[in-house]
Motif scaffolding. Structure first.
Motif, PDB file in Angstrom:
ATOM      1  N   GLU A  50      -5.467   7.302   2.673  1.00 10.18           N
ATOM      2  CA  GLU A  50      -5.957   6.783   1.398  1.00 10.18           C
ATOM      3  C   GLU A  50      -7.144   5.859   1.618  1.00 10.18           C
ATOM      4  O   GLU A  50      -8.105   5.882   0.852  1.00 10.18           O
ATOM      5  CB  GLU A  50      -4.834   6.042   0.666  1.00 10.18           C
ATOM      6  CG  GLU A  50      -3.853   6.981   0.018  1.00 10.18           C
ATOM      7  CD  GLU A  50      -3.115   6.287  -1.105  1.00 10.18           C
ATOM      8  OE1 GLU A  50      -3.604   6.341  -2.238  1.00 10.18           O
ATOM      9  OE2 GLU A  50      -2.061   5.686  -0.828  1.00 10.18           O
ATOM     10  N   ARG A 106      -9.116   6.001   4.183  1.00  6.79           N
ATOM     11  CA  ARG A 106     -10.213   6.864   4.623  1.00  6.79           C
ATOM     12  C   ARG A 106     -10.906   7.475   3.407  1.00  6.79           C
ATOM     13  O   ARG A 106     -12.127   7.649   3.405  1.00  6.79           O
ATOM     14  CB  ARG A 106      -9.676   7.965   5.535  1.00  6.79           C
ATOM     15  CG  ARG A 106     -10.733   8.889   6.027  1.00  6.79           C
ATOM     16  CD  ARG A 106     -10.299   9.681   7.255  1.00  6.79           C
ATOM     17  NE  ARG A 106     -11.390   9.743   8.209  1.00  6.79           N
ATOM     18  CZ  ARG A 106     -11.253   9.627   9.499  1.00  6.79           C
ATOM     19  NH1 ARG A 106     -10.087   9.385  10.013  1.00  6.79           N
ATOM     20  NH2 ARG A 106     -12.298   9.699  10.273  1.00  6.79           N
ATOM     21  N   GLY A 107     -10.122   7.800   2.413  1.00  7.03           N
ATOM     22  CA  GLY A 107     -10.674   8.357   1.190  1.00  7.03           C
ATOM     23  C   GLY A 107     -11.590   7.387   0.459  1.00  7.03           C
ATOM     24  O   GLY A 107     -12.363   7.793  -0.404  1.00  7.03           O
ATOM     25  N   GLN A 108     -11.511   6.117   0.807  1.00  6.65           N
ATOM     26  CA  GLN A 108     -12.360   5.116   0.161  1.00  6.65           C
ATOM     27  C   GLN A 108     -13.716   4.963   0.838  1.00  6.65           C
ATOM     28  O   GLN A 108     -14.600   4.273   0.328  1.00  6.65           O
ATOM     29  CB  GLN A 108     -11.644   3.749   0.164  1.00  6.65           C
ATOM     30  CG  GLN A 108     -10.539   3.655  -0.858  1.00  6.65           C
ATOM     31  CD  GLN A 108     -11.060   3.914  -2.251  1.00  6.65           C
ATOM     32  OE1 GLN A 108     -12.022   3.295  -2.670  1.00  6.65           O
ATOM     33  NE2 GLN A 108     -10.458   4.855  -2.976  1.00  6.65           N
ATOM     34  N   SER A 155       2.564   1.340  -3.648  1.00  4.58           N
ATOM     35  CA  SER A 155       1.730   1.413  -4.847  1.00  4.58           C
ATOM     36  C   SER A 155       0.601   2.427  -4.740  1.00  4.58           C
ATOM     37  O   SER A 155       0.102   2.893  -5.757  1.00  4.58           O
ATOM     38  CB  SER A 155       1.116   0.037  -5.141  1.00  4.58           C
ATOM     39  OG  SER A 155       2.132  -0.944  -5.227  1.00  4.58           O
ATOM     40  N   GLY A 156       0.214   2.750  -3.518  1.00  6.32           N
ATOM     41  CA  GLY A 156      -0.967   3.572  -3.335  1.00  6.32           C
ATOM     42  C   GLY A 156      -2.219   2.727  -3.470  1.00  6.32           C
ATOM     43  O   GLY A 156      -2.191   1.676  -4.111  1.00  6.32           O
ATOM     44  N   TYR A 157      -3.312   3.184  -2.906  1.00  2.02           N
ATOM     45  CA  TYR A 157      -4.524   2.374  -2.875  1.00  2.02           C
ATOM     46  C   TYR A 157      -5.033   2.027  -4.273  1.00  2.02           C
ATOM     47  O   TYR A 157      -5.448   0.900  -4.539  1.00  2.02           O
ATOM     48  CB  TYR A 157      -5.627   3.087  -2.093  1.00  2.02           C
ATOM     49  CG  TYR A 157      -6.869   2.245  -1.940  1.00  2.02           C
ATOM     50  CD1 TYR A 157      -7.003   1.372  -0.878  1.00  2.02           C
ATOM     51  CD2 TYR A 157      -7.878   2.290  -2.891  1.00  2.02           C
ATOM     52  CE1 TYR A 157      -8.130   0.573  -0.749  1.00  2.02           C
ATOM     53  CE2 TYR A 157      -9.012   1.487  -2.774  1.00  2.02           C
ATOM     54  CZ  TYR A 157      -9.126   0.633  -1.702  1.00  2.02           C
ATOM     55  OH  TYR A 157     -10.224  -0.161  -1.587  1.00  2.02           O
ATOM     56  N   ALA A 158      -5.011   2.995  -5.173  1.00  2.00           N
ATOM     57  CA  ALA A 158      -5.573   2.798  -6.512  1.00  2.00           C
ATOM     58  C   ALA A 158      -4.852   1.679  -7.266  1.00  2.00           C
ATOM     59  O   ALA A 158      -5.463   0.977  -8.068  1.00  2.00           O
ATOM     60  CB  ALA A 158      -5.518   4.096  -7.311  1.00  2.00           C
ATOM     61  N   LEU A 171       0.829  -1.206   0.000  1.00  2.00           N
ATOM     62  CA  LEU A 171       0.000   0.000   0.000  1.00  2.00           C
ATOM     63  C   LEU A 171       0.859   1.249   0.000  1.00  2.00           C
ATOM     64  O   LEU A 171       0.582   2.214  -0.722  1.00  2.00           O
ATOM     65  CB  LEU A 171      -0.919  -0.015   1.225  1.00  2.00           C
ATOM     66  CG  LEU A 171      -1.930   1.132   1.369  1.00  2.00           C
ATOM     67  CD1 LEU A 171      -2.817   1.228   0.149  1.00  2.00           C
ATOM     68  CD2 LEU A 171      -2.758   0.949   2.617  1.00  2.00           C
ATOM     69  N   ARG A 172       1.913   1.208   0.784  1.00  2.00           N
ATOM     70  CA  ARG A 172       2.820   2.348   0.896  1.00  2.00           C
ATOM     71  C   ARG A 172       3.486   2.644  -0.438  1.00  2.00           C
ATOM     72  O   ARG A 172       3.686   3.786  -0.807  1.00  2.00           O
ATOM     73  CB  ARG A 172       3.870   2.014   1.957  1.00  2.00           C
ATOM     74  CG  ARG A 172       4.860   3.115   2.229  1.00  2.00           C
ATOM     75  CD  ARG A 172       5.803   2.743   3.350  1.00  2.00           C
ATOM     76  NE  ARG A 172       6.573   1.534   3.068  1.00  2.00           N
ATOM     77  CZ  ARG A 172       7.343   0.902   3.961  1.00  2.00           C
ATOM     78  NH1 ARG A 172       7.398   1.349   5.197  1.00  2.00           N
ATOM     79  NH2 ARG A 172       8.009  -0.173   3.623  1.00  2.00           N
ATOM     80  N   ILE A 201      -0.202   8.220   5.409  1.00  2.00           N
ATOM     81  CA  ILE A 201      -0.656   8.305   4.016  1.00  2.00           C
ATOM     82  C   ILE A 201      -1.550   7.114   3.700  1.00  2.00           C
ATOM     83  O   ILE A 201      -2.630   7.268   3.129  1.00  2.00           O
ATOM     84  CB  ILE A 201       0.544   8.343   3.038  1.00  2.00           C
ATOM     85  CG1 ILE A 201       1.141   9.757   3.003  1.00  2.00           C
ATOM     86  CG2 ILE A 201       0.098   7.949   1.623  1.00  2.00           C
ATOM     87  CD1 ILE A 201       1.853  10.095   1.711  1.00  2.00           C
TER      88      ILE A 201
END
Lengths: 205, 205
Positions: free
Chosen positions: A109, A111-113, A27-30, A24-25, A105
């Motif tokens: 991310e 939380r943004g979901q 690649s990022g969530y997307a 996750l760190r 971060i």
DNA sequence: GACTTTTGACTGACTGGTTAGTAAGTTAGG
DNA sequence: CCTAACTTACTAACCAGTCAGTCAAAAGTC
């Protein structure tokens, strides 16, 4: 938000949680995929599916894992002196996240979901309510002891909300990784500490 | 952050920008696909690729489109009275985003991508710098006119940072969509307005 | 003003790669 | 020998992006 300890745990579940965190760190969530997590885990993608049926199951478990640690950390505040107890609590909420930039971060991310994932929303809401309760309790205790005035409660609640954001308010927060890979991490946030806020407030009232 | 006007524009690029906005709002960044955008556009996916070579090109163009409108909006503040000018500017930065909840979520999601997308990071950094410059100019003008004291500058900068976040500091912000589809949108943010902040500050000094 | 050509905006069918998830078989430890 | 923890090989769906061809309208051309 504690570090992820027990570097050599033989529990596959914990290993997968750690692998998920690293994936996750980076690649990022997307762009987070089972394959990426499996790579971090050092096993096949089917190995992940052996432990977690669906990707969503895994992600929800991961969120539980992270928030559990977060709650554990703020629960460690054990003092009877109301003022010191509040300061320690707010340090955990406001200062500690700044020391775990990558984890913050990742959590932000996720939380943004929440608008698209009800299970995430539930977890965050419960967590927010718990943190709110903790703060209210500490403050009420301080008020009954006559150390705080009741206007502090509103103010502290506001500060709590910041806890879930922390350094995210700094524009450099989001760009830091790409601009300079891993720079001076020890540099403190420029956002006002709670003690600053409290001074301003008491000066005003 | 203005609304997206000209409901019936024949310019395909503008139509695609609007379609992208709707798709982003409904799917979230992580699940945003060319197909979803094409559906909103009412044409085939190839039609999207006809106008934008890659998905990344499209997304960068979209970000430019949104930030351009944002800059236009705050540029519309035209008054010579420093105090009123600052209030209007801060209203645009702090209050207006709250009225465009969906757009704000979309922008925040894209901001969350900056650690993984250099083009996004560039855009946001430029935008932040511009907003910062605008505020500094207005405040410096107020100081030279003797209306503001220079401590306001630091304070206003802090408020500016909030502009990029706005209601995101409210836990309900993230959960609103799932919990109750489209509730009372007119409900104002509980976050302190800049005038409140300014009152506190001047009472303290 | 009729004609050809060009151009902008597409469509539908496709490709190669990637995705989450499955199913059947393997291996090591208690 | 049983079970937890896998692997290899697979599938169906989906992804971004390509390609050849369509079609209407604008732009030249005589």
């Amino acid at each position: 938000m504690a570090d992820l300890p027990e570097r050599t745990s033989s529990d596959p579940n914990v290993e997968i949680m750690r692998a998920t965190y690293r994936a996750l760190r980076e690649s990022g969530y997307a762009d987070l995929t089972i394959k990426r997590i499996a790579e971090e885990y050092g096993k096949s993608t089917a190995a992940i599916h052996y432990h977690y049926d669906t990707k969503d199951d895994l992600l929800v478990a991961f969120l539980d894992y992270i928030l559990e640690r977060f709650v554990e950390t703020i629960h460690e505040v054990e003092t009877t002196d109301p003022e010191r107890r509040l300061d320690l609590l707010l340090d955990q909420l406001l200062v500690a996240p700044a020391d775990h930039h990558d984890l913050l971060i990742a959590v932000l991310e996720m939380r943004g979901q929440t608008p698209y994932n009800e299970a995430f929303a539930d977890r965050f809401q419960r967590n927010d309510e718990y943190v709110r309760y903790m703060l209210r309790t500490v403050i009420d205790h301080g008020i009954s002891e006559g150390v705080f005035t009741d206007v502090d409660a509103e103010h502290a609640t506001r500060a709590l909300i910041l806890s879930s954001m922390g350094d995210a308010l700094e524009p450099s927060f989001w760009t830091r990784r790409i601009r300079s890979p891993q720079p001076d991490r020890r540099q403190r946030s420029t956002f006002p500490s709670f003690s600053e806020l409290r001074q301003t407030r008491s000066a005003g009232s």
